[in-house]
Write a protein that holds these residues in place. Structure first.
Motif, short mmCIF file in Angstrom:
data_model
loop_
_atom_site.label_atom_id
_atom_site.label_comp_id
_atom_site.label_asym_id
_atom_site.label_seq_id
_atom_site.Cartn_x
_atom_site.Cartn_y
_atom_site.Cartn_z
N SER A 45 0.84 -1.21 0.00
CA SER A 45 0.00 0.00 0.00
C SER A 45 0.87 1.25 0.00
O SER A 45 0.54 2.23 -0.66
CB SER A 45 -0.91 0.01 1.22
N ASP A 166 -6.22 -1.05 -4.64
CA ASP A 166 -5.59 -1.60 -3.44
C ASP A 166 -6.47 -2.70 -2.89
O ASP A 166 -7.54 -2.44 -2.36
CB ASP A 166 -5.37 -0.51 -2.39
N GLU A 167 -6.01 -3.92 -3.02
CA GLU A 167 -6.75 -5.10 -2.56
C GLU A 167 -8.23 -5.02 -2.88
O GLU A 167 -9.07 -4.98 -1.99
CB GLU A 167 -6.53 -5.29 -1.05
MG LIG Z 1 -2.23 -2.73 2.34
#
Ligand SMILES: [Mg+2]
Ligand SMILES: Nc1ncnc2c1ncn2[C@@H]1O[C@H](COP(=O)(O)OP(=O)(O)O)[C@@H](O)[C@H]1O
Lengths: 255, 377
Positions: A45, A166-167
Motif C-alpha cells: 500500500s 488496493d486489494e
Molecule cells: Mg495494504
C-alpha cells in the motif's frame, strides 16, 4: 515514445528512518494488468501511495509517460495524478453525498460539461460498473461490493489512463470478487486502461494478471517479476512458490 | 491429595545421568510457582543430563502446561540438557512444535537509543515541522477563503448550510442555558461582596460589564470548542481513516476548499451571533438573581444595566467571538486533517482539537487585551 506507462527508478519507500523498500526499479507496460504481490506489511500500500503521488518517496523517482511525477511542480504533479484513478481498499466514497454526487465531483471540478451532460456521464459510469439506477443512494445504503463498484465508477469518471487498485477483493465474497475481476478485465480490454493492482487473491492474480512483481519484506525489494503463470511454472525462489501455491506443494497449476 | 491435582514429580537417576519428570493430574489454569521453580532448579542443577518427560497420568491440560514445557525446553537448551518429549500426547507435542516454529522477526525497525542531545534535536525538528505544517494549513485556508471571494472555490453550498445549521440554531439552546447560569453565578458571587456595603444594586453593572466584555464570548468559545470543534475533528478524521481525504487529494481537490471552508465560514458567521445571545442570556441570569433574590426593583436593575452597557465593550466581546470562531474551526479541521489512520486516532484528533482550541482562545484573549489596552479601547 516507449511503451512503458509507468517507470520506477531506484525507488525507496518508507516512513522517516523506517525503510520498507530499498532501491527498487520496474516498469509497467501500457495496457497491461500489473500485479503487485507480497506478504502483509511488506509495503504494497505504501508503494501504491508513492506511485499515485500521494506520498513522497524516500529516494528515487516515478515517471508517468516519461514525465517525472516525483519532482514535478505542484500544478504539473496534480495534472499527472489526475491521469490515474484509484480504487481504495474501502471504496472511500464521500459518505455525505449520493453515488451520483460522488461520481459527478471530479467531472464538475475538471470539465466544462453542462449539468445535463454530467448527469448522463454519471449514469454511463454507473452502468459500466453494473450499478444502473443507484444514482440517488448514499454509500451507507449499499453493500461492500457495491461500494467498491461505485468507487471504481468514480475512479473512471475522468477516463483515466491508469487505474490503481488496493486489494480490490478484500472483504468480498468469491462471486462478487470474481465479478470485480471480470469488470477490471473488461475495462482493461475495452478502454485500453493500464491497471495496477495490489492483491493477494490467487484467483485474480492468475486470471487477470499479465505482469507482476513480488515484494519481500526481508529483502526490502523485488524478489520476482514476470507473468504470474510463468512465475508459477518457474518459481525463482521458495517464498514466491509458497505464495503462489499457498504453501501447498501439490497445488494444481492453472490451466 | 486429590487425584486431579496437577503434579510434577522429578526423580533423578544419578548413575545414568537421567531425570524422570512425570506430569500427572489436571493441568488446567496451572499456576503453582513452587512446582515450576522445583522443575527449573532440577534442570539447572544437573547440566548435561537427559530428561524424559512422562505423562501417563496427565488428564487434561491447557496453555498453562504449554508454558511450563516451553520454559523447560528453553532452560534445557541453555543447560545443554537433552530432553525427550516423545512420550507426551501427540497434540501437545504438535502445539510445542508450533510455538517454536515461529521464525519471523519483527521488521528491522531499529529502535535506536539516542542520547539527550539527539533527542533534543529531534524534538526541535518535530516542533519546527509541526509549526510549519500548522502555518501551511492556515495559509491554505486563507487562500481558499480568497478563492471563495473570487468565486473559484470547489465546495458545495449544501455543506455550508449544513455546517451553519449545526453550529447555529442547534447550538442556541446550550449556549443560552450555560450563559444564563454564568450570569446567575456572577450575580450571586458579586452580591455577597456588594451586600456588605449595601451596594447590591451594582450587581446589575457587574453582570452587564462582565458578560458583554468577555464572559459571553469565552463561554460561547468553550461550549463551541467542545461541541463543534470536536465534531469537525471527528468528521474529518473519520474521512482520513476511510481514505476519503486521499481520494480528494488524488482528484486534486484542496481539502481546505472542500471540507474546511464551509465549516470555517459557518463558524465565523455563527460565533458572533451566539456571543450576542450569550451576552443577553447572561444579563438575564443576573437580572433573575437581582430581582428575585436581592429585591432590586426591576426598573432600577434595568436602569443600572443600561448605564453600565458600553457599546465599545460590547463590540470587543463580539470581536472575541469572531476570533474564537476562527480558532475553533482551524483547530478542529487541522487536527482532523492530520489525524492518523487508525480508529483511535479520531478520538485523539477530537481531544487535541478541543484542548488546543481552548488554549489558543485564552492565549489570544491575553494578546488582544494587551493590544486593546495599548491602543486604548
Ligand atoms: Mg495494504
Ligand atoms: N503512515 C505511516 N507511518 C509509519 N509507518 C507506516 C505508515 N503506514 C504504514 N506504515 C507501516 O508500514 C508497513 C507497511 O505498510 P503497508 O504499506 O500498508 O503494507 P501492506 O499494504 O503491504 O500490507 C507496516 O508495518 C506499517 O506499520
Amino acid at each position: 515514445m516507449t511503451d512503458n506507462k509507468i517507470t520506477v527508478k531506484n525507488l525507496s519507500v518508507g516512513y522517516g528512518s523506517f525503510v520498507l523498500l530499498k532501491n527498487i526499479s520496474f516498469d509497467v507496460k501500457r495496457g497491461s494488468v500489473f500485479i503487485i504481490m507480497g506478504g502483509s506489511g511488506c509495503g504494497k500500500s505504501s508503494l501504491l501511495r508513492v506511485l499515485t503521488g500521494l506520498n513522497a518517496p524516500l529516494g528515487g523517482s516515478v515517471w508517468i509517460d516519461g514525465k517525472n511525477l516525483t519532482t514535478a511542480p505542484e500544478a504539473e504533479k496534480n495534472a499527472l495524478m489526475r491521469r490515474g484513478g484509484i480504487l481504495y481498499q474501502s471504496g472511500a466514497l464521500f459518505s455525505s453525498m449520493t453515488l451520483a454526487e460522488n461520481i459527478a465531483l471530479p467531472l464538475q471540478q475538471y470539465t466544462d460539461y453542462s449539468p445535463a451532460a454530467v448527469k448522463e456521464l454519471v449514469s454511463l459510469k454507473l452502468n459500466l460498473v453494473g450499478l444502473a439506477g443507484f444514482e440517488d443512494f448514499y454509500p451507507a445504503e449499499i453493500s461492500g461490493g457495491m461500494k467498491k463498484r461505485a468507487g471504481l465508477a468514480r475512479a473512471l469518471a475522468l477516463d483515466p489512463d491508469i487505474v490503481y487498485f488496493d486489494e480490490p477483493s478484500a472483504g468480498l465474497d468469491p462471486i462478487s470478487s470474481k465479478h470485480l475481476d471480470d469488470l477490471i478485465l473488461n475495462i482493461s480490454e475495452t478502454l485500453g486502461t493500464t491497471i495496477v493492482i495490489v492483491t493477494h487473491e490467487l484467483a485474480s492474480i492468475f486470471s487477470i494478471g499479465t505482469d507482476s512483481i513480488f515484494l519481500d519484506a526481508d529483502a526490502h525489494g523485488i524478489t520476482a517479476r514476470g507473468n504470474p503463470k510463468e512465475l508459477l511454472k518457474n518459481p525463482p525462489n521458495k517464498i514466491v512458490f509458497d505464495f503462489l501455491t499457498r504453501g501447498d506443494p501439490h497445488a494444481q497449476k492453472p490451466e | 491429595m486429590h487425584n486431579n491435582t496437577p503434579h510434577i514429580t522429578c526423580t533423578r537417576d544419578a548413575a545414568h545421568k537421567k531425570i524422570l519428570v512425570t506430569l500427572s493430574g489436571c493441568f488446567c489454569r496451572f499456576d503453582d510457582q513452587n512446582q515450576k521453580q522445583a522443575l527449573h532448579q532440577m534442570v539447572t542443577d544437573n547440566p548435561h543430563n537427559t530428561i524424559i518427560v512422562h505423562s501417563d497420568h496427565l488428564e487434561s491440560w491447557d496453555s498453562s502446561l504449554v508454558i511450563v514445557l516451553t520454559s523447560l525446553i528453553q532452560t534445557a537448551q541453555q543447560q545443554k540438557v537433552k530432553l525427550d518429549l516423545s512420550r507426551l500426547p501427540k497434540d501437545l507435542n504438535a502445539l510445542l512444535t508450533l510455538v517454536f516454529a515461529v521464525n519471523r522477526h519483527p521488521p528491522t525497525a531499529k529502535i535506536i537509543q539516542s542520547d539527550f542531545l539527539t533527542r533534543l534535536g529531534k524534538a526541535g525538528i518535530n516542533c519546527y515541522q509541526s509549526t510549519r505544517q500548522g502555518l501551511n494549513f492556515i495559509t491554505d485556508t486563507l487562500v481558499s477563503f480568497g478563492r471563495m471571494m473570487t468565486g473559484r472555490v470547489v465546495s458545495r453550498p449544501i455543506d455550508f448550510w449544513f455546517a451553519l445549521e449545526d453550529s447555529g440554531p442547534k447550538a442556541v439552546g446550550i449556549v443560552a442555558l450555560i450563559s444564563f447560569m454564568v450570569g446567575l453565578i456572577l450575580a450571586f458571587v458579586g452580591a455577597i461582596q456588594l451586600q456588605t456595603f449595601g451596594a447590591q444594586i451594582y450587581v446589575a453593572s457587574l453582570v452587564t460589564i462582565a458578560m458583554t466584555r468577555i464572559m459571553g464570548a469565552i463561554m460561547c468559545g468553550v461550549i463551541m470548542a467542545g461541541r463543534t470543534g470536536a465534531s469537525y475533528a471527528a468528521a474529518i478524521g473519520t474521512m482520513q481513516v476511510n481514505e476519503e481525504l486521499d481520494a480528494l487529494k488524488t482528484m486534486g481537490i484542496p481539502i481546505t476548499d472542500f471540507l474546511v471552508l464551509p465549516r470555517f465560514v459557518a463558524l465565523i458567521v455563527t460565533m458572533p451571533l451566539l456571543t450576542l445571545l450569550a451576552d443577553f442570556a447572561g444579563m438575564l441570569g443576573g437580572a433573575f438573581v437581582g430581582i428575585s433574590m436581592l429585591d432590586i426593583a426591576p426598573q432600577e436593575y434595568l436602569k443600572y444595566s443600561v448605564n453600565a452597557f458600553n457599546i465599545t465593550n460590547f463590540l470587543v466581546g463580539i470581536f472575541h467571538g469572531f476570533v474564537f470562531g476562527i480558532v475553533i474551526a482551524l483547530c478542529g479541521c487541522y487536527y482532523g486533517a492530520t489525524a492518523g489512520r487508525t480508529a483511535d486516532s479520531v478520538g485523539v484528533a477530537a481531544t487535541k482539537a478541543v484542548v488546543s482550541a481552548i488554549v489558543w482562545m485564552i492565549v489570544l484573549t491575553g494578546i488582544i487585551t494587551v493590544i486593546f489596552k495599548v491602543i486604548g479601547i
